[in-house]
Motif scaffolding. Sequence first.
Motif, short mmCIF file in Angstrom:
data_model
loop_
_atom_site.label_atom_id
_atom_site.label_comp_id
_atom_site.label_asym_id
_atom_site.label_seq_id
_atom_site.Cartn_x
_atom_site.Cartn_y
_atom_site.Cartn_z
N GLY A 101 -8.08 7.25 0.60
CA GLY A 101 -7.13 6.88 1.64
C GLY A 101 -5.67 6.83 1.29
N ALA A 156 -5.12 -2.54 6.30
CA ALA A 156 -4.50 -1.82 7.41
C ALA A 156 -5.32 -0.60 7.80
N HIS A 157 -5.59 0.29 6.85
CA HIS A 157 -6.34 1.51 7.16
C HIS A 157 -7.48 1.76 6.20
N GLY A 158 -7.72 0.88 5.29
CA GLY A 158 -8.91 0.99 4.46
C GLY A 158 -8.79 1.75 3.16
N ALA A 159 -7.60 2.09 2.71
CA ALA A 159 -7.48 2.75 1.41
C ALA A 159 -8.08 1.84 0.35
N HIS A 162 0.44 4.02 1.12
CA HIS A 162 0.32 4.83 2.35
C HIS A 162 1.48 4.51 3.30
N GLN A 163 1.69 3.23 3.61
CA GLN A 163 2.76 2.86 4.55
C GLN A 163 3.55 1.64 4.08
N CYS A 223 -7.07 -1.97 1.16
CA CYS A 223 -5.97 -2.22 2.09
C CYS A 223 -6.58 -2.50 3.46
N CYS A 272 0.86 -1.18 0.00
CA CYS A 272 0.00 0.00 0.00
C CYS A 272 0.90 1.24 0.00
N LEU A 280 2.69 -1.30 3.57
CA LEU A 280 2.28 -2.57 4.17
C LEU A 280 1.57 -3.38 3.10
#
Length: 117
Positions: free
Chosen positions: A96, A81-84, A57-58, A79, A55, A60
């Motif tokens: 996201g 992890a945080h929902g992107a 974002h991070q 994703c 992802c 992951l």
Amino acid sequence: MAWTDYSTAPAPGTRICAAARITAVHPLTVTTERGSFPILVLRDGATIRAYVNACPHQYLPLDYRGTNLLSADGTKLLCTAHGASFDKTTGQAITGADCGLDQVPVEQIGDDLVIAA
Ligand code: FES
């Protein structure tokens, strides 16, 4: 970042798995001489697509916190992890994340799915 920028990016022709194995969304790992390359492979009708399983974002893996990687309507990759969310046909970010998934070119040769040139 392009998929080829990853230090463990596989060479063209590297076998991923049997193409028949791809029936939905599958997080897989391709082992190369330089290490492990995380790849997300999905079937979209007659087409098989692949993205780096990271992802933006991070960085992951999308399956970091679960295995439900498709939206309810089946059009977006999620994703865990945080929902992107990402368009499953292009990898472009929808929510996201500021940028999309890195698409990996794949092709079927015989019964195998391989990294395309
Ligand atoms: S790590 Fe994927 S949305 Fe945050």
